[in-house]
Design an enzyme around this catalytic site. Structure first.
Site, PDB file in Angstrom:
ATOM      1  N   HIS A 104       3.737 -12.197 -28.648  1.00 44.37           N
ATOM      2  CA  HIS A 104       4.241 -13.794 -28.619  1.00 44.37           C
ATOM      3  C   HIS A 104       3.411 -14.611 -28.179  1.00 44.37           C
ATOM      4  O   HIS A 104       2.407 -14.297 -27.614  1.00 44.37           O
ATOM      5  CB  HIS A 104       5.262 -13.455 -27.308  1.00 44.37           C
ATOM      6  CG  HIS A 104       6.414 -12.296 -27.575  1.00 44.37           C
ATOM      7  ND1 HIS A 104       6.312 -11.325 -26.966  1.00 44.37           N
ATOM      8  CD2 HIS A 104       7.444 -12.350 -28.411  1.00 44.37           C
ATOM      9  CE1 HIS A 104       7.329 -10.384 -27.220  1.00 44.37           C
ATOM     10  NE2 HIS A 104       8.032 -11.071 -28.017  1.00 44.37           N
ATOM     11  N   ASP A 157      -9.963  -7.020 -26.926  1.00 43.37           N
ATOM     12  CA  ASP A 157     -10.901  -8.091 -27.099  1.00 43.37           C
ATOM     13  C   ASP A 157     -11.686  -8.409 -25.968  1.00 43.37           C
ATOM     14  O   ASP A 157     -11.182  -8.748 -24.868  1.00 43.37           O
ATOM     15  CB  ASP A 157     -10.402  -9.154 -27.766  1.00 43.37           C
ATOM     16  CG  ASP A 157      -9.402  -8.748 -28.874  1.00 43.37           C
ATOM     17  OD1 ASP A 157      -9.937  -7.935 -29.739  1.00 43.37           O
ATOM     18  OD2 ASP A 157      -8.239  -9.407 -29.019  1.00 43.37           O
ATOM     19  N   ARG A 166       3.512 -10.327 -22.108  1.00 38.66           N
ATOM     20  CA  ARG A 166       2.275 -10.920 -22.076  1.00 38.66           C
ATOM     21  C   ARG A 166       1.610 -10.945 -20.771  1.00 38.66           C
ATOM     22  O   ARG A 166       2.204 -11.270 -19.761  1.00 38.66           O
ATOM     23  CB  ARG A 166       2.435 -12.408 -22.548  1.00 38.66           C
ATOM     24  CG  ARG A 166       1.382 -13.186 -22.588  1.00 38.66           C
ATOM     25  CD  ARG A 166       1.441 -14.722 -23.279  1.00 38.66           C
ATOM     26  NE  ARG A 166       0.220 -15.218 -23.323  1.00 38.66           N
ATOM     27  CZ  ARG A 166      -0.858 -15.162 -24.265  1.00 38.66           C
ATOM     28  NH1 ARG A 166      -0.635 -14.012 -25.140  1.00 38.66           N
ATOM     29  NH2 ARG A 166      -2.038 -15.671 -24.213  1.00 38.66           N
ATOM     30  N   LYS A 167       0.387 -10.487 -20.666  1.00 36.67           N
ATOM     31  CA  LYS A 167      -0.578 -10.474 -19.331  1.00 36.67           C
ATOM     32  C   LYS A 167      -0.700 -12.046 -18.868  1.00 36.67           C
ATOM     33  O   LYS A 167      -0.760 -12.618 -19.973  1.00 36.67           O
ATOM     34  CB  LYS A 167      -1.548  -9.834 -19.674  1.00 36.67           C
ATOM     35  CG  LYS A 167      -1.677  -8.200 -19.978  1.00 36.67           C
ATOM     36  CD  LYS A 167      -3.036  -7.714 -20.181  1.00 36.67           C
ATOM     37  CE  LYS A 167      -3.828  -8.071 -21.583  1.00 36.67           C
ATOM     38  NZ  LYS A 167      -4.811  -7.620 -21.901  1.00 36.67           N
ATOM     39  N   ASP A 190     -11.422  -7.826 -19.086  1.00 36.22           N
ATOM     40  CA  ASP A 190     -12.488  -8.913 -18.928  1.00 36.22           C
ATOM     41  C   ASP A 190     -12.207 -10.270 -18.242  1.00 36.22           C
ATOM     42  O   ASP A 190     -13.172 -11.128 -17.983  1.00 36.22           O
ATOM     43  CB  ASP A 190     -13.261  -9.039 -20.346  1.00 36.22           C
ATOM     44  CG  ASP A 190     -12.161  -9.741 -21.410  1.00 36.22           C
ATOM     45  OD1 ASP A 190     -11.136  -9.363 -21.350  1.00 36.22           O
ATOM     46  OD2 ASP A 190     -12.925 -10.430 -21.829  1.00 36.22           O
ATOM     47  N   ASP A 223      -7.983  -3.437 -21.786  1.00 32.85           N
ATOM     48  CA  ASP A 223      -7.885  -4.705 -22.815  1.00 32.85           C
ATOM     49  C   ASP A 223      -8.667  -4.504 -24.057  1.00 32.85           C
ATOM     50  O   ASP A 223      -9.634  -3.755 -24.063  1.00 32.85           O
ATOM     51  CB  ASP A 223      -8.486  -5.868 -22.006  1.00 32.85           C
ATOM     52  CG  ASP A 223      -8.642  -7.039 -22.945  1.00 32.85           C
ATOM     53  OD1 ASP A 223      -7.307  -7.437 -23.566  1.00 32.85           O
ATOM     54  OD2 ASP A 223      -9.466  -7.966 -23.116  1.00 32.85           O
TER      55      ASP A 223
END
Length: 183
Positions: free
Chosen positions: A95, A18, A104-105, A130, A16
């Protein structure tokens, strides 16, 4: 996926962005605001030295919400890539959450696409993030998820995570120890 049973030549690590590799600046479109998290560069250096491909899988809903442009996200990603010494692939979901997309996770689309780009099966990937959406996306894709909690991670996310590490560098070191004798 049990890294001890994984052939090092087949494993890939997806991160990931951020809150995992860089400080989480909501809807950041400014490369000058990018700050690496402690251990991020060292973790990537270790993976490169081991010949393990790497990538980033990131939700970037600011594009779909009209807060960022695709160019903004690419400029920030380029800055992160430069600071980290280069990753092998970058995949992000542009999206808004309500779009219902498959990328999208916590859905598996980003992991599936990153694995494809790296010439791997999702089951050969470890996803490090995270928040719960990162490990849920890994699970949905058939990959292994590792949670590296930070101040934004909810206690319930830590309790339900299949695997955790106190920091990014520890997560990568554990993975490398687990794959070192897999050949």
């Amino acid at each position: 996926m049990n890294p001890r049973a994984t052939d090092r030549a087949r494993v890939a690590v997806l991160f990931d962005r951020d809150g995992t590799l860089v400080e989480d600046v909501p809807y950041n479109g400014d490369p000058a605001r990018v700050r690496l998290l402690p251990g991020a560069r060292q973790a990537l250096d270790l993976l490169r030295a081991a010949g393990i491909p790497t990538g980033v899988v990131s939700n970037q809903s600011g594009i779909g919400r009209g807060l960022l442009t695709d160019i903004d996200v690419r400029r920030v990603n380029d800055r992160v890539d430069t600071l980290l010494g280069g990753l092998d692939t970058w995949v992000y979901c542009p999206h808004a959450p309500e779009a219902g997309c498959e990328c999208r996770k916590p859905r598996p689309g980003l992991i599936v696409e990153a694995a494809r780009r790296l010439g791997r099966l999702p089951a050969d990937c470890v996803v490090i993030g995270d928040i719960a959406a990162d490990v849920q996306a890994a699970r949905a894709a058939g990959a292994r998820g590792v949670l590296v909690p930070n101040a934004a991670t909810l206690p319930g996310e830590v309790e339900s995570a299949p695997s955790t590490a106190p920091d990014l560098l520890t997560a990568v070191r554990r993975l490398l120890v687990g794959t070192k004798d897999a050949r």
